[in-house]
Design a protein around this motif. Sequence first.
Motif, PDB file in Angstrom:
ATOM      1  N   THR A   1      -8.569  82.566  59.177  1.00 25.63           N
ATOM      2  CA  THR A   1      -8.528  83.584  58.324  1.00 25.63           C
ATOM      3  C   THR A   1      -9.001  83.148  57.138  1.00 25.63           C
TER       4      THR A   1
ATOM      5  N   SER B   1      -3.130  80.978  60.013  1.00 27.04           N
ATOM      6  CA  SER B   1      -3.701  81.498  58.700  1.00 27.04           C
ATOM      7  C   SER B   1      -5.232  80.586  58.315  1.00 27.04           C
TER       8      SER B   1
ATOM      9  N   CYS C   1     -12.406  83.628  54.707  1.00 27.90           N
ATOM     10  CA  CYS C   1     -12.743  83.983  53.322  1.00 27.90           C
ATOM     11  C   CYS C   1     -13.323  82.844  52.472  1.00 27.90           C
TER      12      CYS C   1
ATOM     13  N   ASP D   1       0.270  85.859  52.698  1.00 28.38           N
ATOM     14  CA  ASP D   1       0.199  86.732  51.657  1.00 28.38           C
ATOM     15  C   ASP D   1      -0.492  86.622  50.599  1.00 28.38           C
ATOM     16  N   THR D   2      -1.147  85.083  50.605  1.00 24.70           N
ATOM     17  CA  THR D   2      -1.987  84.816  49.447  1.00 24.70           C
ATOM     18  C   THR D   2      -3.131  85.444  49.416  1.00 24.70           C
ATOM     19  N   ASP D   3      -3.697  85.674  48.221  1.00 22.53           N
ATOM     20  CA  ASP D   3      -4.914  86.384  47.939  1.00 22.53           C
ATOM     21  C   ASP D   3      -6.049  85.487  47.812  1.00 22.53           C
ATOM     22  N   VAL D   4      -6.407  84.760  48.858  1.00 25.75           N
ATOM     23  CA  VAL D   4      -7.513  83.686  48.952  1.00 25.75           C
ATOM     24  C   VAL D   4      -8.600  83.978  47.799  1.00 25.75           C
ATOM     25  N   ARG D   5      -9.104  84.948  48.344  1.00 26.01           N
ATOM     26  CA  ARG D   5     -10.664  85.332  47.576  1.00 26.01           C
ATOM     27  C   ARG D   5     -10.140  85.140  46.003  1.00 26.01           C
ATOM     28  N   ALA D   6      -9.165  85.636  45.421  1.00 27.00           N
ATOM     29  CA  ALA D   6      -8.745  85.524  44.176  1.00 27.00           C
ATOM     30  C   ALA D   6      -8.587  84.285  43.753  1.00 27.00           C
TER      31      ALA D   6
END
Length: 172
Positions: free
Chosen positions: A78, A75, A82, A156-161
């Motif tokens: 990725t 991860s 981000c 599954d973490t929304d890194v952008r948010a």
Amino acid sequence: MSLPLAVALLALLVALFAVTALIAVYARVKALEAGRGTDLSGYAALVGRPAPAAVAPRAGEKVAIVAVLDTSCASCLTMWGCVNEVATELAGAEPAARYVGLVDRASDLAGAATGPHAELLADVTVRADLFEGYAPTLLAVDAGGTVSHRSFVYPDTDVRALLLDLVEGTRS
């Protein structure tokens, strides 16, 4: 003892070992998530403690977002991509933020893209000081140089948010 009974007992022993190992891993992850002290997790809690100067915000910056990375995690690349995207998107916005990817060696993420608004820092000592046993991890360091937030990043973490929330949280 018959052969089928011996095999059944051996299978039961293996299953018992697997369940015990699974419970131990689950307990370890939960203790790391709690991050409340060294007595539970084996690592000193980061939040509330001074960050190394190498990753602290610079003059005029209200926050430093530090991505603790590791080459052995799938991860990390990725997440680092981000971080670069968000850093580029928020360049020039208020509050000013610093984005740092922290690795052990410069060669660790040699293939990783680094944009003009995010930097890779290769420092074994700093990474060891901020590593809590799991990578990737996102940290926020406030203008005073104190770690104000820590999040483990899962597939599954929304890194952008999460990044936008961390930067948004520094607005006054």
